[in-house]
Motif scaffolding. Structure first.
Motif, PDB file in Angstrom:
ATOM      1  N   PRO A  75      10.639 -15.276 101.034  1.00  0.00           N
ATOM      2  CA  PRO A  75       9.250 -15.699 100.817  1.00  0.00           C
ATOM      3  C   PRO A  75       9.177 -16.722  99.698  1.00  0.00           C
ATOM      4  N   ALA A  76       8.150 -17.539  99.736  1.00  0.00           N
ATOM      5  CA  ALA A  76       7.943 -18.488  98.640  1.00  0.00           C
ATOM      6  C   ALA A  76       7.462 -17.744  97.410  1.00  0.00           C
ATOM      7  N   LEU A  77       6.746 -16.646  97.661  1.00  0.00           N
ATOM      8  CA  LEU A  77       6.199 -15.856  96.563  1.00  0.00           C
ATOM      9  C   LEU A  77       6.660 -14.408  96.705  1.00  0.00           C
ATOM     10  N   LEU A  78       7.358 -13.917  95.699  1.00  0.00           N
ATOM     11  CA  LEU A  78       7.789 -12.524  95.720  1.00  0.00           C
ATOM     12  C   LEU A  78       6.952 -11.748  94.710  1.00  0.00           C
ATOM     13  N   ILE A  79       6.348 -10.668  95.184  1.00  0.00           N
ATOM     14  CA  ILE A  79       5.497  -9.875  94.300  1.00  0.00           C
ATOM     15  C   ILE A  79       6.154  -8.525  94.067  1.00  0.00           C
ATOM     16  N   LEU A  80       6.464  -8.227  92.824  1.00  0.00           N
ATOM     17  CA  LEU A  80       7.112  -6.954  92.521  1.00  0.00           C
ATOM     18  C   LEU A  80       6.190  -6.126  91.631  1.00  0.00           C
ATOM     19  N   ASP A  81       5.866  -4.932  92.087  1.00  0.00           N
ATOM     20  CA  ASP A  81       4.963  -4.078  91.320  1.00  0.00           C
ATOM     21  C   ASP A  81       5.768  -2.989  90.626  1.00  0.00           C
ATOM     22  N   GLU A  82       5.985  -3.143  89.360  1.00  0.00           N
ATOM     23  CA  GLU A  82       6.741  -2.196  88.541  1.00  0.00           C
ATOM     24  C   GLU A  82       8.004  -1.687  89.248  1.00  0.00           C
ATOM     25  N   PRO A  83       8.917  -2.606  89.547  1.00  0.00           N
ATOM     26  CA  PRO A  83      10.070  -2.221  90.367  1.00  0.00           C
ATOM     27  C   PRO A  83      11.089  -1.347  89.644  1.00  0.00           C
TER      28      PRO A  83
END
Ligand SMILES: Nc1ncnc2c1ncn2[C@@H]1O[C@H](COP(=O)(O)OP(=O)(O)OP(=O)(O)O)[C@@H](O)[C@H]1O
Ligand SMILES: [Mg+2]
Lengths: 394, 328
Positions: B170-178
Motif C-alpha cells: 500500500p502507499a499508506l500503511l496504518i499501524l495501530d499500536e502494533p
C-alpha cells in the motif's frame, strides 16, 4: 465478483477442515435418523401409504345419558368415510379398562354437562385414552375428534351470534352435526393426506434433515459474528470490497453447505433406510427452498447475537424448536389454529413437501410448502435488515 | 504548530500535492463524547508519522475513519489526492491497515492468511507468491509460514498481523499500536520492518503510547489527547516548543577553564558551566553539536573520559502540554 468467490471458497475450505461441520451436518443427523428409525420400527410398522390400508378402530365411549352433542360426536365418528370405526357405548370405568387392556384402541370421555358447556361458548373438553401400540389410524381419529370439537365450538358461537343470546337446542344440534359431518373430514383430508404419504421412517428422515439444516447453515452466516471476535471483520471492512460482498459470501457458504448436507442426508435415508421420497427434481426444488429459508433465518440470529457463543445458543434453540414442532423426533398432531401455525414452520413445510413428492407429486404440486419456505426466507431476510445489529462494536 | 510544508493548505488540490494522506478537521462523536475533535495531519511518501497519545486519546477512532471503517461526523480525508470514506472502494487499494486487535484467521497458516488477503486485494499468481515470501522474510516468519497461526506466540501473531496489512504494497500503511504486549525480540523485529518500509517509500501512520517508539521511528509526531492534536512536529521541534534544551556533559583531565572559554565561543552552545573536572553545556540539538564540541574540547587539550548527552524526552513534552503522563 472475484472477491465473492475468493471469500466463499476460503470459508468453505475452512469449514471442511473444521470437523464440527461434518459432525453437525452429517454424522450426528445420519446417526440419529438411523437410531430413531430403528426404535420406531421395532414395534409394528406404522407406515401409512394410503387410505386403503387403514385398519378398523374400536372406540369405547363414555357419554352422559341424553347429552345431545355427545351423541352427535359419536354419530359423526361413525359416519367417517375413510375409517372403519366400531363404537361401544359404556361407562367411564369400563372404557378406561378396555383401552388399558388393549381391547379398545381408544377410550373417549365426554364430560357431564358437555352440551351446556358448548352452548355457553366455553371450550368443550373431551378427554381420551389411547391404547398402547396403536397406529396412525388412532392418530387420524384423534385429529378428527379435535376438528369436530372445534366445529362444535364455532357452530355454537355462530348460532349464539345469530340468535342474539337464546340458542334453540335443535338449531345448535343441526349446525353442529352438519359441521361435524362435512367439514372435519374434508379439511382433514386436504390438509393432511399429503404428509401422511411419508412412512414413519420417511417422516423422521425428513424431520431430522430439516432440523440439522438449521445447524448446518449456521456455519456460513454465523461466521459474521465470530469474525467480529477474531477481528477479521474489521480487516475485511478495510479491504477494497463492496460491502455486500462479505455478507453475500457468507450466505453463499451457508447455502452450499446446506444443500450439500441435506442432499447427503436424504440420500442416506433413501439408500440406507429405504425411504421413498419420490422424484429427484421436486425433491431438489424443496431442498433449495428449505436451505434458502434456513440461511435467511441465520441472518436474524447473526443480528441478535452479541457473541459467537450467543449465536450458537440461539441457533440451537431455534433448530430444536423448529425440529420438534416439525416432527423431527416424533409425529406431532394437533388441530385447529395451532396446526395452521405449525404448518408455517419451515421444517414442517419441508416434511410436508417431501410427503407430497413421495406420493408422486411433481414441482407443480409443491405450491404450499414452497410458498411457505420462500415466504419465510423473505420475511426473515427483511427482518434481519430491520433489526439493529446488537453485536456491532461501533 | 507552524509547519512550512503546510503553506498550500488553502487550496485543497495543492495541499494534497505530494501528500499520501491529508486529513483536515476530522471529527467523530459517540453520543456526548467527542472522541476525535478536529484532527488534521499530512503524511508524504517515505515519511513516518507518529500519533502519540495515552489510552482513550482517540488514536483508534482517527485511524478507523482514515481506513474507512467509521464515518466521520466532519472533516475530509484524502489519500493520494482522492477522497476517502467508508463507501470508497478503489481508494482502499492504497491503504494497508494493521488493526490494534489481531485480525488474522487462527485456523489458517501464515501463508494462507497472506494469500487470502492478498487475493482480496486483487493480487494473484507468481506476483502474489513472491510477495508472500518477501513479506514473510521481512517479518521473520518464513520458518513458521506453514503452521496454523493459532499455535503462534503472541509476538508472532502480531508480526503476521502487520504482514497482512502490507501484502499489497500500500502507499499508506496504518499501524495501530502494533507492539502492545509483545516480547522485546518481536518488538524489535516490528520496529525494524517499519523502518525498512518507510525506507522503501511507504507512508506510515503509526500510533503508539510508547514515546521511545515514536522517537525512534517517526519523522513527525502528533501529540494527541482527548481527541485533539496538541502539538505536531519533529522530535526536536516538539522539544523546542516547550523550551526544552539538550545538555552535553564532558568529564576529563586538562585545562578545564580554557576549554570552557573555547566552547562558549561556539555558535551552537548557549551556556557552559564548570564544576571540578566536569563541563555542562546547554545546546539546542545535542546530536548535531556533539562532534563539534568534542573536537573543540580536544583541541584545547582536554583529555576526555566521558561524554554524556541528556535530552528532554517526549514524555516531558507530553507532560508539559497536557499536564498528565503518557502512561498510567
Ligand atoms: N464505538 C464506540 N462507542 C462509544 N465510545 C467509543 C467508541 N469507540 C471509542 N470510543 C471512545 O472514544 C474515545 C477514544 O477511543 P479510541 O479507541 O480512539 O482511543 P485510543 O487512543 O485508540 O486508545 P487506546 O490507546 O486505549 O487504544 C474513548 O473515550 C472511547 O471510550
Ligand atoms: Mg486504540
Amino acid at each position: 465478483m472475484r472477491a465473492l468467490w475468493i471469500m466463499t471458497f476460503s470459508d468453505l475450505r475452512l469449514n471442511l477442515r473444521n470437523r464440527s461441520v461434518l459432525l453437525f451436518a452429517l454424522v450426528i443427523p445420519a446417526s440419529l435418523m438411523t437410531v430413531l428409525s430403528i426404535t420406531y420400527n421395532t414395534g409394528e410398522a406404522t407406515g401409512l401409504t394410503g387410505s386403503q390400508s387403514l385398519s378398523p378402530v374400536s372406540v369405547a365411549a363414555a357419554v352422559p345419558e341424553g347429552d345431545r352433542l355427545g351423541t352427535t360426536l359419536l354419530t359423526a365418528l361413525t359416519h367417517l368415510n375413510d375409517l372403519d370405526i366400531d363404537v361401544e357405548l359404556t361407562s367411564a370405568d369400563r372404557a378406561r379398562a378396555l383401552a388399558g387392556s388393549g381391547e379398545a384402541d381408544l377410550a373417549l370421555f365426554v364430560p357431564e354437562g358437555f352440551t351446556d358447556a358448548v352452548r355457553a361458548g366455553r371450550g368443550p373438553t373431551v378427554s381420551t385414552v389411547r391404547a398402547d401400540g396403536t397406529g396412525a389410524e388412532v392418530e387420524l381419529l384423534l385429529s378428527v375428534i379435535g376438528g369436530t370439537l372445534e366445529q362444535f365450538h364455532d357452530g355454537a358461537l355462530a348460532a349464539r351470534a345469530a340468535t342474539a343470546g337464546g340458542v334453540p337446542a335443535a338449531e345448535l344440534d343441526q349446525v353442529a352435526l352438519q359441521a361435524a359431518l362435512r367439514e372435519p373430514s374434508v379439511a382433514f383430508l386436504e390438509g393432511r393426506t399429503s404428509s401422511e404419504q411419508l412412512s414413519a421412517t420417511g417422516a423422521l428422515v425428513a424431520g431430522q434433515a430439516g432440523l440439522f439444516l438449521f445447524f448446518t447453515v449456521g456455519f456460513g452466516v454465523l461466521a459474521l459474528v465470530s469474525e467480529r471476535e477474531t477481528g477479521t471483520w474489521t480487516r475485511l471492512c478495510s479491504l477494497p470490497l463492496r460491502p455486500w460482498t462479505i455478507v453475500a459470501s457468507k450466505a453463499l457458504v451457508s447455502y452450499v453447505l446446506g444443500v450439500a448436507s441435506t442432499g447427503v442426508l436424504l440420500t442416506v435415508g433413501i439408500l440406507l433406510l429405504d425411504v421413498d421420497f419420490g422424484a429427484p427434481l421436486p425433491i431438489a426444488l424443496l431442498v433449495l427452498c428449505a436451505v434458502a429459508a434456513g440461511t435467511s433465518l441465520m441472518f436474524v440470529v447473526a443480528r441478535l447475537a452479541r457473541t459467537a457463543e450467543q449465536a450458537n445458543l440461539f441457533q440451537t434453540a431455534l433448530a430444536m424448536i423448529l425440529g420438534l414442532a416439525g416432527g423431527a423426533f416424533f409425529p406431532l398432531s394437533v388441530s385447529g389454529p395451532l396446526d395452521a401455525i405449525l404448518d408455517l414452520n419451515p421444517v414442517a413445510a419441508f416434511s410436508r413437501g417431501l410427503g407430497i413428492t413421495s406420493g408422486g407429486g411433481g414441482p407443480t404440486d409443491l405450491g404450499a410448502p414452497v410458498a411457505i419456505l420462500l415466504g419465510s426466507a423473505a420475511v426473515t431476510a427483511a427482518l434481519s435488515l430491520l433489526l439493529p445489529d446488537r453485536g456491532r462494536a461501533t | 504548530m507552524s509547519d512550512g510544508q503546510r503553506s498550500g493548505e488553502d487550496d485543497p488540490a495543492r495541499a494534497s500535492e505530494g501528500a499520501v494522506l491529508l486529513v483536515e478537521g476530522l471529527v467523530r462523536r459517540f453520543g456526548d463524547l467527542t472522541a476525535v475533535d478536529g484532527v488534521g495531519l499530512r503524511i508524504e511518501a517515505g515519511q513516518t508519522y507518529g500519533l502519540l497519545g495515552p489510552n482513550g486519546a482517540g488514536k483508534t477512532t482517527t485511524i478507523s475513519m482514515i481506513a474507512g471503517l467509521l464515518p466521520a461526523d466532519a472533516g475530509t480525508i484524502s489519500v493520494l489526492g482522492r477522497p476517502m470514506g467508508p463507501r470508497e472502494v478503489e481508494v482502499k487499494h492504497h491503504i494497508g491497515l494493521v488493526p490494534q486487535d489481531l485480525a488474522i484467521y487462527p485456523e489458517l497458516t501464515a501463508r494462507e492468511n497472506l494469500a487470502f488477503f492478498g487475493r482480496l486485494q486483487g493480487m494473484r499468481g507468481r506476483q502474489l507468491i513472491e510477495r508472500i515470501d518477501e513479506v514473510l522474510d521481512l517479518i521473520a516468519l518464513s520458518d513458521r509460514a506453514d503452521d496454523a497461526t493459532k499455535d503462534y506466540s503472541g509476538g508472532m501473531k502480531r508480526r503476521l498481523n502487520i504482514a497482512v496489512g502490507l501484502i499489497h504494497r500500500p502507499a499508506l500503511l496504518i499501524l495501530d499500536e502494533p507492539t502492545v504486549g509483545v516480547d522485546p525480540q518481536s518488538r524489535n523485529a516490528i520496529l525494524r520492518s517499519v523502518e525498512a518500509l518507510s525506507g522503501e517509500g511507504m507512508a506510515v501512520l503509526y500510533t503508539t503510547h510508547y514515546m521511545e517508539e515514536a522517537a525512534r521511528l517517526c519523522d513527525r509526531i502528533g501529540i494527541i489527547d482527548s481527541g485533539r492534536i496538541r502539538a505536531e512536529g519533529t522530535r526536536s521541534e516538539l522539544i523546542t516548543l516547550i523550551g526544552g534544551v539538550d545538555t552535553i556533559r564532558l568529564t576529563g583531565a586538562g585545562p578545564v577553564e580554557e576549554s570552557a572559554e573555547a566552547l562558549r565561543l561556539l555558535e551552537a552552545v548557549d551556556k557552559v558551566g564548570v564544576e571540578g573536572r566536569c563541563l555542562t553545556l546547554t545546546v539546542h540539538d545535542a546530536p548535531t553539536t556533539v562532534a563539534q564540541v568534542v573536537t573543540t574540547a580536544a583541541r584545547t587539550g582536554l583529555a576526555l573520559d566521558e561524554v554524556e548527552i541528556v535530552r528532554p524526552d517526549l514524555e516531558s513534552v507530553f507532560l508539559h502540554l497536557t499536564g498528565k503522563a503518557l502512561r498510567d
